[in-house]
Design a protein around this motif. Structure first.
Motif, mmCIF file in Angstrom:
data_model
loop_
_atom_site.group_PDB
_atom_site.id
_atom_site.type_symbol
_atom_site.label_atom_id
_atom_site.label_comp_id
_atom_site.label_asym_id
_atom_site.label_seq_id
_atom_site.Cartn_x
_atom_site.Cartn_y
_atom_site.Cartn_z
ATOM 1 N N MET A 30 12.755 36.109 6.273
ATOM 2 C CA MET A 30 11.604 36.601 7.892
ATOM 3 C C MET A 30 11.218 37.875 7.625
ATOM 4 N N LEU A 31 11.591 38.566 6.950
ATOM 5 C CA LEU A 31 11.330 40.082 5.987
ATOM 6 C C LEU A 31 10.374 39.784 5.754
ATOM 7 N N SER A 32 9.922 39.242 4.283
ATOM 8 C CA SER A 32 9.745 39.540 3.666
ATOM 9 C C SER A 32 7.848 38.319 4.721
ATOM 10 N N ASP A 33 8.242 37.297 4.700
ATOM 11 C CA ASP A 33 6.764 37.283 5.477
ATOM 12 C C ASP A 33 6.558 38.141 6.826
ATOM 13 N N ILE A 36 4.293 40.611 4.591
ATOM 14 C CA ILE A 36 3.775 40.426 3.952
ATOM 15 C C ILE A 36 1.978 40.169 4.929
ATOM 16 N N CYS A 37 2.504 39.293 6.301
ATOM 17 C CA CYS A 37 1.244 39.481 7.475
ATOM 18 C C CYS A 37 0.933 41.012 7.898
ATOM 19 N N LEU A 38 1.929 41.911 7.139
ATOM 20 C CA LEU A 38 1.253 43.505 7.785
ATOM 21 C C LEU A 38 0.240 43.406 7.242
ATOM 22 N N SER A 39 0.655 43.353 5.653
ATOM 23 C CA SER A 39 -0.312 44.092 4.594
ATOM 24 C C SER A 39 -1.223 43.626 4.575
ATOM 25 N N HIS A 40 -1.388 42.433 4.679
ATOM 26 C CA HIS A 40 -2.741 41.747 4.671
ATOM 27 C C HIS A 40 -3.374 41.395 5.551
ATOM 28 N N CYS A 41 -3.403 42.026 7.088
ATOM 29 C CA CYS A 41 -4.060 42.412 8.306
ATOM 30 C C CYS A 41 -5.332 43.130 8.018
ATOM 31 N N SER A 42 -6.336 42.862 8.190
ATOM 32 C CA SER A 42 -7.608 43.614 7.827
ATOM 33 C C SER A 42 -7.683 44.992 9.305
ATOM 34 N N LEU A 64 16.337 47.282 -0.241
ATOM 35 C CA LEU A 64 15.065 47.787 0.269
ATOM 36 C C LEU A 64 13.678 47.712 -0.864
ATOM 37 N N VAL A 65 14.202 48.531 -2.396
ATOM 38 C CA VAL A 65 13.432 49.063 -2.699
ATOM 39 C C VAL A 65 12.735 46.999 -3.384
ATOM 40 N N SER A 66 13.850 47.403 -3.829
ATOM 41 C CA SER A 66 14.146 45.204 -4.333
ATOM 42 C C SER A 66 13.212 44.364 -4.098
ATOM 43 N N ILE A 67 13.425 44.092 -2.869
ATOM 44 C CA ILE A 67 12.480 43.606 -1.876
ATOM 45 C C ILE A 67 11.185 43.720 -2.145
ATOM 46 N N LEU A 68 10.680 44.973 -1.382
ATOM 47 C CA LEU A 68 8.781 45.283 -1.697
ATOM 48 C C LEU A 68 8.579 44.975 -2.801
ATOM 49 N N SER A 69 9.013 45.642 -4.119
ATOM 50 C CA SER A 69 9.020 45.770 -5.323
ATOM 51 C C SER A 69 8.750 43.979 -5.209
#
Length: 111
Positions: A30-33, A36-42, A64-69
């Protein structure tokens, strides 16, 4: 703000059904989703993203670093300071108190 997924503390109401590891895996998905959504939000494309995480431990930071990486995302992160937020109630901060924020990686300033 994000609570770093950890077995036994994440999605605990689902633990009887999924087990502690399953509940933590769901929390991580859920955190990953959302990241990712926020990162791809134009509209947020040129916005610096800072993720405040709890608990503010080295173990949580490593996770957290592992998840982001693993997601290939470019987020800065900041640990939640203990005592600032407790049981959903924001505590008052003395206006004379200095707050040291350690954002990783450090933000680059442009002149």
């Amino acid at each position: 703000f994000a609570k770093v997924p950890h077995p036994g503390t994440s999605k605990t109401r689902l633990s009887p059904l999924l087990g502690a590891d399953g509940a933590a895996s769901l929390a991580q998905a859920m955190l990953s989703d959302i990241l990712i959504c926020l990162s791809h939000c134009s509209p947020l494309k040129h916005t610096v993203k800072v993720l405040v995480y709890a608990p503010g431990t080295k173990t949580a930071e490593s996770k957290l670093v592992s998840i982001l990486s693993s997601l290939g995302l470019d987020y800065h992160f900041l640990k939640e300071r203990e005592g600032r937020v407790a049981e959903g109630k924001k505590e008052e901060q003395n206006e004379n108190e200095n707050v040291d924020l350690e954002i990783h990686p450090p933000l680059q300033t442009t002149s």
